[in-house]
Design a protein around this motif. Structure first.
Motif, short mmCIF file in Angstrom:
data_model
loop_
_atom_site.label_atom_id
_atom_site.label_comp_id
_atom_site.label_asym_id
_atom_site.label_seq_id
_atom_site.Cartn_x
_atom_site.Cartn_y
_atom_site.Cartn_z
N VAL A 45 -0.68 5.92 2.04
CA VAL A 45 0.08 6.01 3.29
C VAL A 45 -0.79 5.70 4.49
N ASP A 46 -2.03 6.19 4.50
CA ASP A 46 -2.92 5.94 5.63
C ASP A 46 -3.21 4.45 5.79
N GLY A 47 -3.50 3.79 4.66
CA GLY A 47 -3.76 2.36 4.73
C GLY A 47 -2.54 1.58 5.21
N ALA A 48 -1.36 1.99 4.76
CA ALA A 48 -0.14 1.33 5.19
C ALA A 48 0.07 1.50 6.69
N LEU A 97 0.83 -1.21 0.00
CA LEU A 97 0.00 0.00 0.00
C LEU A 97 0.87 1.26 0.00
N TYR A 98 1.97 1.24 0.75
CA TYR A 98 2.86 2.40 0.80
C TYR A 98 3.45 2.68 -0.58
N ARG A 99 3.81 1.62 -1.30
CA ARG A 99 4.35 1.80 -2.64
C ARG A 99 3.30 2.36 -3.59
N GLY A 112 8.21 11.06 6.43
CA GLY A 112 7.66 11.60 5.19
C GLY A 112 6.61 12.66 5.42
N SER A 113 5.97 12.62 6.59
CA SER A 113 4.96 13.64 6.91
C SER A 113 5.55 14.74 7.81
N HIS A 114 6.92 14.82 7.84
CA HIS A 114 7.65 15.88 8.54
C HIS A 114 7.46 15.83 10.06
N ILE A 127 6.84 2.55 10.27
CA ILE A 127 6.08 3.68 10.83
C ILE A 127 6.97 4.92 10.88
N GLY A 128 8.24 4.72 11.26
CA GLY A 128 9.16 5.85 11.29
C GLY A 128 9.34 6.48 9.91
#
Length: 695
Positions: free
Chosen positions: A626-629, A620-622, A656-658, A650-651
């Motif tokens: 991002v939320d689902g991952a 899902l991240y790929r 990635g979201s700063h 998770i890190g």
């Protein structure tokens, strides 16, 4: 063969005795039955699909042409057996249509082109000759096939115009009317689910595809299953499976054998064939040129006949090798009676050899399809082989020897064969092996790849299924419909295959849990009321259920099953008055006795459940979900707080979201759980450097 008139009408109506699973698949399916065996087979399959919610339109035909000798008797039996059976069916989710009773719609130019193309392929199958131009050399046969194919497509089109189908389910998908159905559905944009019988490592299986006709044998057929097997490491189980499969193919009394005599005579075969030790032995192993002509790509030659003759011309008469040709023994039965009429072809290797040589060259030995020489003994004395459309190239690799294979047959291009793509490359490969015969020996890694491929193709690629059309009676006595529909059947891998026939996406744990609850409620109700017969029928043979494998497929459903066993078993034990109580008591006692063991198994499977969430989350991240991952990575931590990889992932998302501080904390937590996790080490060090103040 299971006569449909003994199974279909009454058993369709009896589906009401089972828990209602009408919510599982809300799909309208057109099932096409063609030839008596496949009509019977798909009638059985249709009953299971109807129980699972499908609305089936079953199209059958009493008139058909086929390419084997018993067509007349079979065609006569179709009308006598099936017409009254289908006429007596009355069910709101099953309708039967005689193809010849349907009106014919007008075909578009594109459809007419497909009818013509299919008719040309059909003539090749009928004549068994790839060099025949269907329209020029067999005009009457071509005209007849075009008439039948036009009639079939036009009649089916009228059905498509009146109904909106989610998919078509049929055998084969490539030849005769099966090919017409596939072509029409493809034009109309309707998915086709096709099935084909398969000779594999276990009897209860077939091959199935949504992506292409199931009968195809090219490299793409097994590409996904082969990739999933990476990095292709042969285990003890792999090697044992290879050994058992080779045993089933080798001797004439084995169920998968195509040989007419026992093997193990390689030591005397050289002398018998007059082959001295001074020259390498090249095996030329032709199959039937027509059989897979449309089922794979031809890289270096137009067809198998050109390959055979050009290879023959290149090697016959040379003084630097022996050429041993073995005609494929497949076409003939135990008595060499040729039930499929293959000798009618002018392109069988025997006939081509007769036409090519009045006298065989000194270095050539020809072994006919029915001669009592075991092919595997030939492989034992041969140095390397030339193969085209049979699995002999794979079998040579298992023997540690090279095969040059100039087609897209499924096993080619996997690292253990030579796969030339051009005419020049093909003959260059022959020259290389003749110049240095030692290069025909495979290294251990290549042999290991071949072993892994055998495991994938013959054991992992086929779909488990209760009924096998290639075996008399379909194995129906072992797995009657009632057993398939029982709780045992619901929990078996067979039911996953039934679902895969009509649904591309795998059945979910939540869906299985809903079905399980329906069954457990019905079982509790019948057992509580003392209806022992119904309880027995609903349970099936629970002692046969592989609980560990079930938990791997459906962990949540399995956990629910464990929680319910004790109460359920007490209700079942309360049943009285039936002669087979002992069998039921034994089954439920075993089921109850597994409760403690099974709970421990679920604990053992926790890492698997964690890994599943990591894999899905990464996918899902790929895909930038991002939320689902993040949800899946946190679920992994709920199962295992010390999963360093979940903390790392998770890190990465937090970074990635700063949210650098939160990301740093996640990496630190992961390293505390597993100081050796390379991803956590790398990402933690990189983030620390990023957070350092610049001078």
């Amino acid at each position: 063969m299971i006569p449909v008139n003994e199974t279909l009408p009454g058993k369709l109506n009896a589906l009401a005795r089972w828990p209602d699973l009408g919510q599982v698949h809300d799909k309208r399916v057109l099932v096409f039955g063609f030839s008596p065996h496949w009509i019977n087979y798909f009638a059985l399959i249709s009953m299971v699909l109807v129980h699972r919610g499908c609305r089936v339109d079953f199209v059958w035909t009493p008139v058909y042409e086929h390419d084997n000798a018993d067509v007349v008797a079979h065609a006569e039996s179709v009308r006598e057996i099936f017409e009254p059976a289908f006429a007596s069916v009355s069910h709101d989710r099953f309708r039967a249509f005689n193809l010849r009773d349907l009106p014919m719609a007008q075909l578009s130019d594109e459809m007419l082109d497909e009818v013509r193309a299919q008719s040309r392929e059909d003539v090749t199958h009928f004549t068994r000759e790839v060099k025949t131009d269907p329209e020029r050399d067999a005009p009457r046969l071509f005209g007849r096939r075009q008439h039948y194919n036009h009639e079939c497509m036009a009649s089916l089109l009228s059905l498509f115009q009146k109904n909106e189908y989610d998919l078509v389910l049929e055998p084969n998908g490539k030849v005769y009317e099966w090919g017409i159905v596939y072509r029409l559905a493809s034009i109309l944009g309707v998915a086709v689910s096709s099935v084909e019988s398969f000779r594999c490592g276990f009897d209860q299986a077939f091959v199935h595809s949504f992506e292409h006709p199931a009968i195809l044998w090219n490299e793409e057929t097994i590409a996904a299953a082969w990739k999933a097997n990476e990095p292709h490491i042969a285990s003890d189980l792999t090697r044992e499976r290879v050994r058992k499969l080779q045993e089933r193919f080798d001797a004439p009394d084995k169920d998968l054998s195509l040989q007419f005599c026992e093997g193990g005579q390689a030591d005397t075969l050289r002398e018998r064939l007059g082959l001295d030790q001074d020259r390498p032995i090249v095996l030329l192993l032709p199959s039937l040129g027509y059989e897979k002509f449309y089922r794979l790509e031809h890289y270096c030659f137009r067809d198998g006949v050109d390959w055979y003759l050009e290879s023959l011309n290149y090697l016959a008469g040379r003084d630097d090798c022996y050429l041993v040709i073995r005609s494929h023994p497949f076409p003939y039965g135990d008595g060499r009676e040729d039930p499929m009429n293959h000798r009618s072809s002018g392109e069988i290797p025997e006939r081509l050899m007769e036409e090519h040589f009045a006298k065989l060259p000194e270095n050539l030995r020809f072994i006919s399809a029915t001669e009592e020489i075991n092919t595997y003994d030939l492989m034992a004395i041969g140095d390397w082989a030339l193969c085209y459309s049979s699995v002999t190239g794979l079998e040579m690799a298992l023997a540690g020897k090279s095969a040059v294979v100039p087609t897209s047959i499924h096993y080619n291009g996997k690292g253990f064969t030579r796969a030339p793509r051009t005419h020049e490359e093909y003959f260059a490969a022959i020259d290389t092996l003749l110049a240095d015969p030692s290069r025909g020996r495979l290294n251990p890694r290549q042999i290991e790849l071949a072993q892994c491929y055998v495991e994938v193709f013959y054991y992992l690629y086929p779909s488990p299924f209760p009924w096998n059309i290639s075996i008399g009676g379909f194995l129906y006595e072992e797995w009657p419909l009632e057993r398939v529909l029982s709780l045992e059947g619901l929990l078996s891998p067979f039911m996953d295959t039934f679902d895969a026939l009509v649904e591309r996406r795998p059945h979910t744990d939540a869906q299985k849990l809903a079905e399980l609850r329906s069954y457990l409620a019905a079982i509790a109700g019948s057992a509580g009321s003392g209806d022992f017969a119904s309880t027995t029928r609903l349970l099936g043979h629970l002692e046969e259920v592989d609980f560990s494998a079930l938990a791997a497929r459906y962990p949540e459903s399995s956990a629910h099953l464990v929680q319910r066993w004790t109460a359920l078993a007490e209700l079942v034990r309360g049943c009285r008055g039936a002669e087979d109580f002992a069998r039921l008591a034994e089954a439920t006692a075993q089921a109850t006795g597994t409760e403690e063991w099974f709970a421990q198994e679920l604990l053992k499977l926790r890492p698997l459940r964690v890994e599943q969430r990591l894999v899905k989350g990464t996918a899902l991240y790929r895909e930038r979900d991002v939320d689902g991952a993040m949800v899946l990575f946190r679920e992994a931590l709920d199962l295992d707080q010390n999963c360093a990889q979940a903390w790392n992932n998770i890190g990465v998302i937090l970074h990635g979201s700063h949210q650098q501080d939160a990301a740093l904390k996640a990496f630190e937590t992961g390293l505390a759980a597993d100081p050796g996790n390379v991803d956590c080490q790398r990402n933690y060090a990189a983030l620390r450097m990023e957070l350092q103040p610049t001078s």
